[in-house]
Every structure is written in C-alpha cells, then in structure tokens.
Write an enzyme that holds these catalytic residues in place. Structure first.
Site: not given
Length: 527
Positions: A320-322
């Site tokens: 997530d949230e890369v």
C-alpha cells in the site's frame, strides 16, 4: 420483535427465537447461533473438574487442559468463593464439564471447524456441563461461552449458573475474524501483546494480524539478515525470534492464528538503517530499491525465517501507499527502468509480483492491501487475498473477479479513528451488495485495525475494546440473527465490556467515542 414462550414448572424452558431484538436477560457475546434455556440455578462444585471420556482428542499438548484452567481463573478471580455447601445444594451442583472432541488433531489453520454444542441438562447424578466439538478450538470457544454463563452470587458467595437447562449450538459466520496490532509506530511489550491475545479469545476473534515493521522501526530479529533490527527504536524495543515463536504458541493455545506482515515495497525506510543498500539513495529512502537483486535476496531471507515461525497459511506483503518518485529521481534506478522498459507504475507491479513469487516459494498464500488490486488486479497471483481498507465497494469488485477478500474499510473498522463509535463498528457488513452465494464465499471475513501512531502499552486496550467486540459479533453471529438497530444490543455489549474490566482488560465505556474515559460517576453497566 421480541417474543418468548413461557411455561411454568420444574423444567421451565424458554426457547429464543431471534428477531429484530435480543432478549434483555441473555448476556452472551458474541451471540450464539441457537440458544435454549430454562429457569433453574446450579452451583459450581468446589471440585469442578474436566473430563474427556469418549473424546478422540487426547490433548497431548495440553491445549484443552490449559483452556479449562483459564476458565476457572476468569470465573473465580473477581471474588472469594465459599464452598460450604449444605444439603439444599447437593442436588443442584455442577460437578464438572465433560468435553468430547471428534478430531484427534490440534492443527490450527484457516477454515478449521470451530463449531460446538454446549448443553447443561439437570439429569443424572452427578450433573455435568457437556461440550461436543469437532476440534479442540471449537471446544475452547465453548469454554468461553460457558464462562459467560457463570456468575458470582453475593447471597450464597458461590459461583452459579442460572437459567439451567441450557442448550447452545454455535459456529462462526466467517472463518477469518481478525485484529491488527502495529508494533512499528510504538513498541508493544510482550506481556501486553499476550493480554491482547487473551482478550481476543474472550470475543472469539481468531487472527492476530501482526504488523511488525514499518518505516518508523524494524523491531524483529531476522537471523538471515541480523542488521535489520538496527532499525528498532532502541536496543530494548526489539523482539527476538524466540519471542515471536512464543507469541505464535501463546496465540495457538487460545485458538488464534498469527498473520505476519512484511509491508513492501513502501513503508520500509527503517530497513535501510542496517542495510543502506536497500535505499534508492541516502536522500531518498523508500520504497525499497526495485533495481537491486539484493533487495529481493533480503526479502527471500526474511520470508524464509518467517516460515520457521509463522505457520499460518497466509503472509501479508502490504503493497500500500507506494510513492515511486524515488525510483525515477535516482539516476541509476531510472537507467534500470529504461533498460527494462518500465515506467514507475509498471515497476511497482514488477516489485509486488516478484515478492509474491518469493512468498509462494516458501509455502505461503499472499495477502496484499487493496492498492495492488486497484492498480493491476488482473496480474496478481490468483490465490491472492485482497485486503480492503480504503473504503466501501471494494469487496464486491474483488470477488466479482474471482479473488478472495478481507474487509477492513477504514471508515468503519479502523480503531485509530477515535471518532468512530461502537455502533458504526457493529453495523459494518462485509457482504454489502454481494448477493451471489459463490462470491460471498470469497469474502474470508474481516478485521479491525489498531494502527499504532497514538497507542502504546498505556492505552492500547481501551482503544481496542469494546469497539472490536462490536465487530466480533458481526463476524461471528449469523446475519439473520443480527438486529438492524444497534441500540438493541447496547446493554448486552455494555455487560461484555464490564466483564472485560473484571478480567483485567482496560475496555473503555460504550458511552463515548474511541478510548473515551467515563464522563461521570456511575455503574459500569450504564456507561
């Protein structure tokens, strides 16, 4: 509409038919599938004991014996019990609990049979409570239910079981009923993690999702790469592999699997404290370097070490949230991207899929946060489980493609959202808009998430409870037994919250938002 059929007599029995309301005098949490009860009172004998005659399960590891010992602890710990029984009580004594388990195995995995039957019928001499379960873990759930039938009678100073005879038939609605704890944002002491596990068992949650590491700290020992835990906050805020194994063992003995998470490629700045080569550059420190073979060699080593400790079928690889800007702004990685013919988004896909293959090689099925599905869902390994967190509507899209899903939508099931009250947790339905029976089967269950930015050992319990218990009933109890109005369960949940307090769990009042203190003097049961 609530209704009861009342028949007077020695064997008075009330058969509950659950409609839109629960009966006010039945305080069991989570609510079982089927309950019948009467009006007699029995007392626990001083020598209340466990018998297993006729059981295929031989309890060589002592899981059942320990579960029974914990039962005695929680029903007696809050008072001093007097056992001077007179003749008036002799025919109303429960001498023990008889448990029959049909499976010889105590293997704990996803989708094991957790069903049980619990009945207390005042027939024969001596009288026993009886449990029948497919597995020892179903029997542990039955012991938890039985513990909620036991009460301290202040007049007699004894432990009583009211409303005998009891007949309870029960099984969970979902096989995955999780709680996430985060030991990267704040270190959680071993004893606090064990307290959380104990309280999970009280509510029949069965997966501890251990978000072990993140960008802030890397507290876990990894023998294959021993410098990784240089990223811990301090030398004392660390977990050895022996501690990790102890947590897994402790949880298993309470019927709880431990799901380990290794969040890649983002959320990994702390990894580079021990191994700076993992950073794209000293000035740009995450996500992990996608161009380096060393990155994937290290992930392989971590997952190899994980496989020695974490025996659950699944491993969580985050995803997530890369923010991929470090890759394009680092010249050597940009050159690698050009050579491979990849843009930043394609490199993100490349990383996630390569990490998945490594996990599969170690015998795991992979869970990823939903961004991976949103970005390139058709490319994911077909055994991938998509973990929903961003909002509603994701689960129905995931299962429509044939992938499995776990629901944790942040607007309803994030415990760090302190303005989300217990009723919102209770009413969050994992199968919203999923009507196809085959697609419903692809929703493994759900999980409440205790992200750790604002919790440590001082406040984690009151931030988790009682809101996690509200979700626990949603995940355990059959949908047609759940009321449409959460106010109908408020008094029963308040009773469970007070029970948690009596067992040493710092559960917050219902009358308030997340971890709010009592606002005035008053009884536990009305706060």
């Amino acid at each position: 509409m609530r209704w009861q059929t009342i028949v007077f007599g020695l064997m008075l029995q009330v058969i509950l038919v659950f409609g839109s309301q629960y009966p006010k005098n039945l305080n069991i949490w989570p609510m079982p599938e089927s309950v019948e009860y009467g009006n007699q009172t029995f007392y626990l004998s001083k020598d209340f004991h466990l018998t297993t005659d006729g059981s295929k399960y031989k309890d060589a590891s002592g899981i059942l014996k320990d579960g029974f010992a914990r039962l005695l602890d929680v029903v007696t710990a809050n008072n001093v019990i007097e056992y001077n029984f007179g003749k008036v009580y002799d025919s109303f004594l429960l001498q023990g609990i008889h448990v029959v388990v049909h499976s010889e195995s105590d293997e704990l995995q996803y989708n094991i049979d957790e069903s049980y039957k619990l009945y207390i019928h005042p027939q024969g001499n001596p009288v026993y409570a009886n449990i029948e379960a497919a597995t020892v873990y179903g029997a542990l759930h039955a012991l938890q239910t039985f513990s909620q039938l036991c009460h301290f009678n202040l007049k007699t100073r004894k432990i009583v079981v009211n409303q005998v005879p009891w007949t309870i038939t029960d099984r969970p609605r979902f096989s995955y009923r999780g709680l996430l704890i985060d030991t990267s944002r704040h270190y959680q002491p071993l004893q606090m993690i064990k307290k959380v596990i104990d309280s999970m068992a009280y509510a029949k949650l069965n997966v501890l999702h251990w978000h072990i590491v993140d960008r802030e700290s890397f507290p876990l020992e990894i023998p294959s790469f021993p410098k990784l835990w240089n990223g811990a906050y301090s030398i004392t805020e660390r977990y050895t592999m022996a501690v990790a194994a102890d947590i897994v063992s402790y949880a298993k003995r309470r019927g709880i699997n431990v799901l380990a998470e290794l969040d890649v490629p983002g959320h990994a700045k702390s990894w580079g404290v021990g191994y700076p080569a993992l950073w794209p550059s000293k000035k740009c420190q995450e996500p992990l370097d996608v161009s380096s073979d060393f990155t994937f060699k290290l992930i392989d080593g971590v997952l190899s070490d994980f496989s020695q400790i974490f025996k659950y079928r699944f491993v969580h690889l985050g995803g997530d949230e890369v923010d991929t800007s470090c890759w394009s702004s680092t010249p050597r990685i940009q050159k690698w991207l050009e050579q491979k013919g990849l843009n930043e988004s394609q490199a993100y896909e490349y990383f996630v899929l390569k990490a998945q293959k490594i996990a599969v090689s170690h015998g795991y099925e992979v869970i990823n946060w939903e961004e991976t599905f949103n970005q390139f869902g058709s490319k994911l390994d077909r055994k991938t489980i998509v973990h929903n967190w961003l909002g509603s509507g994701v689960a129905e899209r995931v299962v429509a493609t044939g992938l499995r899903c776990i629901v944790s939508n942040q607007d309803k099931w994030y415990l760090d959202h302190l303005d989300t009250d217990w009723s919102t947790f209770y009413m969050n339905e994992p199968l919203t808009n999923i009507t196809n029976p085959e697609q419903q089967k692809l929703v493994l269950g759900g999980e409440v998430c205790m992200w750790g930015e604002t919790v440590d050992g001082s406040d984690i319990e009151q931030t988790i409870w009682p809101r996690a218990a509200a979700a626990a009933e949603r995940l355990w109890t059959r949908f047609d037994k759940l009321p449409k109005d959460p106010s109908q369960v408020a008094s029963r949940l308040a009773n469970f919250r007070c029970l948690l307090n009596q067992r040493g769990v710092a559960a917050a009042p219902l009358d308030g938002l997340g971890r709010a203190p009592p606002i005035e003097a008053g009884s536990c049961y009305v706060q």
